[in-house]
Design a protein around this motif. Sequence first.
Motif, short mmCIF file in Angstrom:
data_model
loop_
_atom_site.label_atom_id
_atom_site.label_comp_id
_atom_site.label_asym_id
_atom_site.label_seq_id
_atom_site.Cartn_x
_atom_site.Cartn_y
_atom_site.Cartn_z
N ALA A 296 -48.59 7.44 92.32
CA ALA A 296 -48.47 8.10 93.62
C ALA A 296 -48.97 9.54 93.58
CB ALA A 296 -47.02 8.06 94.10
N GLY A 297 -48.91 10.16 92.40
CA GLY A 297 -49.38 11.56 92.28
C GLY A 297 -48.32 12.53 91.78
N LYS A 298 -47.19 12.02 91.32
CA LYS A 298 -46.06 12.88 90.92
C LYS A 298 -46.41 13.78 89.74
CE LYS A 298 -43.34 9.31 90.15
NZ LYS A 298 -44.32 8.23 90.44
N THR A 299 -46.94 13.18 88.67
CA THR A 299 -47.25 13.97 87.48
C THR A 299 -48.38 14.96 87.77
OG1 THR A 299 -46.44 12.24 86.04
CG2 THR A 299 -47.91 13.84 85.04
N THR A 300 -49.35 14.52 88.55
CA THR A 300 -50.44 15.43 88.94
C THR A 300 -49.86 16.66 89.63
OG1 THR A 300 -51.93 13.55 89.25
CG2 THR A 300 -52.56 15.60 90.32
N LEU A 301 -48.92 16.46 90.54
CA LEU A 301 -48.32 17.58 91.26
C LEU A 301 -47.57 18.49 90.29
CD1 LEU A 301 -47.71 19.01 93.92
CD2 LEU A 301 -45.71 17.55 94.18
N ILE A 302 -46.74 17.91 89.43
CA ILE A 302 -45.99 18.75 88.46
C ILE A 302 -46.95 19.51 87.57
CG2 ILE A 302 -44.66 18.58 86.31
CD1 ILE A 302 -42.49 17.44 87.63
N ASN A 303 -48.03 18.88 87.15
CA ASN A 303 -48.99 19.56 86.27
C ASN A 303 -49.67 20.73 86.97
OD1 ASN A 303 -48.38 17.97 84.11
ND2 ASN A 303 -50.13 16.59 84.34
N ILE A 304 -49.90 20.60 88.26
CA ILE A 304 -50.48 21.73 89.00
C ILE A 304 -49.44 22.85 89.15
CG2 ILE A 304 -51.33 22.49 91.26
CD1 ILE A 304 -52.75 19.76 91.50
N LEU A 305 -48.21 22.46 89.52
CA LEU A 305 -47.18 23.48 89.75
C LEU A 305 -46.83 24.23 88.47
CD1 LEU A 305 -44.83 21.50 92.18
CD2 LEU A 305 -46.59 23.19 92.74
N VAL B 61 -50.75 27.06 96.85
CA VAL B 61 -49.41 26.89 96.28
C VAL B 61 -48.81 28.27 96.10
CG1 VAL B 61 -48.09 26.13 94.28
CG2 VAL B 61 -50.09 24.81 95.00
N GLN B 62 -47.61 28.46 96.64
CA GLN B 62 -46.87 29.68 96.35
C GLN B 62 -45.61 29.30 95.61
OE1 GLN B 62 -46.16 31.98 99.91
NE2 GLN B 62 -48.01 33.17 99.43
N ILE B 63 -45.37 30.01 94.51
CA ILE B 63 -44.15 29.78 93.74
C ILE B 63 -43.38 31.09 93.71
CG2 ILE B 63 -43.21 29.13 91.49
CD1 ILE B 63 -45.51 27.26 91.10
N LEU B 64 -42.10 31.05 94.15
CA LEU B 64 -41.27 32.25 94.27
C LEU B 64 -42.02 33.35 95.02
CD1 LEU B 64 -39.97 32.09 90.60
CD2 LEU B 64 -38.62 31.58 92.64
N GLY B 65 -42.71 32.93 96.06
CA GLY B 65 -43.38 33.88 96.95
C GLY B 65 -44.73 34.38 96.47
N LYS B 66 -45.18 33.93 95.29
CA LYS B 66 -46.47 34.44 94.78
C LYS B 66 -47.50 33.31 94.70
CE LYS B 66 -44.53 38.18 92.28
NZ LYS B 66 -44.78 39.54 92.57
N ASP B 67 -48.74 33.69 95.00
CA ASP B 67 -49.83 32.74 94.91
C ASP B 67 -50.03 32.26 93.49
OD1 ASP B 67 -50.93 32.03 97.29
OD2 ASP B 67 -52.03 33.93 97.49
N LEU B 68 -50.12 30.95 93.33
CA LEU B 68 -50.24 30.37 91.99
C LEU B 68 -51.50 30.88 91.27
CD1 LEU B 68 -49.25 27.97 90.02
CD2 LEU B 68 -50.93 26.60 91.19
N GLU B 69 -52.60 30.87 92.00
CA GLU B 69 -53.89 31.15 91.38
C GLU B 69 -53.96 32.54 90.75
OE1 GLU B 69 -58.38 30.02 92.82
OE2 GLU B 69 -56.75 30.10 94.28
N ASN C 24 -51.31 34.59 90.04
CA ASN C 24 -50.10 35.08 89.37
C ASN C 24 -49.62 34.12 88.27
OD1 ASN C 24 -49.16 37.50 91.18
ND2 ASN C 24 -49.77 35.86 92.59
N MET C 25 -50.57 33.56 87.55
CA MET C 25 -50.23 32.56 86.52
C MET C 25 -49.18 33.09 85.53
SD MET C 25 -52.26 29.71 86.36
CE MET C 25 -53.70 29.10 87.18
N GLN C 26 -49.35 34.33 85.09
CA GLN C 26 -48.47 34.88 84.05
C GLN C 26 -47.04 35.00 84.57
OE1 GLN C 26 -50.02 34.32 81.37
NE2 GLN C 26 -48.07 35.02 80.48
N PHE C 27 -46.91 35.55 85.78
CA PHE C 27 -45.60 35.70 86.41
C PHE C 27 -44.93 34.32 86.55
CE2 PHE C 27 -43.13 35.15 90.30
CZ PHE C 27 -42.15 36.11 90.15
N ILE C 28 -45.74 33.38 87.02
CA ILE C 28 -45.17 32.06 87.28
C ILE C 28 -44.76 31.39 85.97
CG2 ILE C 28 -45.79 29.73 88.09
CD1 ILE C 28 -47.25 31.27 90.43
#
Length: 313
Positions: free
Chosen positions: A41-50, A61-69, A71-75
Amino acid sequence: MDALSIRKLTKIYADKKSALNEFDLSVKQGEIFSLLGSNGAGKTTLINILTTFLKPTLGTVQILGKDLESNMQFIRSNIACVAQHVSTDDNLTLAENMRFQGGLYGLGKAKMKERTNQLVEIFNLSDYIDKKVETLSGGIKRRLDIAMSMMSYPKILFLDEPTVGMDVQSRQSMWRMLSKIKSELGVTIFLTTHYLEEADMLSDTICFIKDGKNIIQNTPANLKKFTRKNMIQITMTDSQDTERMKELLLQKDYVTEVSVDDRSLNIQVEHSQQHFFDLNTYVLSTRIGFEGIEITEPTLDEIFLDIIGERGN
Ligand SMILES: Nc1ncnc2c1ncn2[C@@H]1O[C@H](COP(=O)(O)OP(=O)(O)OP(=O)(O)O)[C@@H](O)[C@H]1O
Ligand SMILES: [Mg+2]
């Protein structure tokens, strides 16, 4: 601010296979969130991106309010991920494994001790603390694996099928531990599972994913309201009375369907709360013996099949 906010996320693999298709999702901070879906269905693909292992093709994708692309280190320093395979070191003791992990994140002595004690308590590991990991069972290793991932004080914990292959008892104790992580440490938990019962017991929110699309997202209680609602079940004393009772019930204008299963009658009504009292009085008035009458809720399995059938095609 949400823990996760995903808009139109698309992943197309090199072979043109599309695994995520304009996937939208939001996850609140401090909740247990379950992503449910069939194989592929795409579950692992999604987790791998997040968790920054995989680059998306399109979408934000924003994680804790920051853009994933950007802010990799912060994330990376604010999340932890437990993959399907166990990543403990067999030659070390359980305590050594936890110290090693804490060391990786540069925890000082005091924090290391405090955190280890806290996690050993939550994960019920005190009996094994000085045992070499190779001597422990698969279930205990799994618990240790998750405890280790919590050494870094993550704000979000990702778990890809955390209870796969576990027996019922180990699975239930894992649920208790995950609930404790949420309530005592305030961590947001994002997990994938094939087990509807697991998602139902554990989660604040459930999302069904199919062919890389978000089919529906809601609380377990609300999902149950969507489908096959308004069922009342009557258990008869004698199975010989079921057909007669069925005929009588069908005379009520708010009863739309009655099915018989051994001594039980499953009755579909227009509004279960509204008609429950009247139905109860009516059944009593027939003087046919019955043992119980109750409003029943559909299981998540039924909901999943209903939703996948209706919206997934
Ligand atoms: N590295 C890859 N290259 C090409 N296609 C892939 C790759 N990884 C996954 N896929 C495809 O992408 C789709 C989604 O796969 P994914 O592993 O995300 O599903 P899943 O929901 O985790 O499934 P499962 O429940 O079996 O773990 C599948 O059709 C799969 O074949
Ligand atoms: Mg998977």
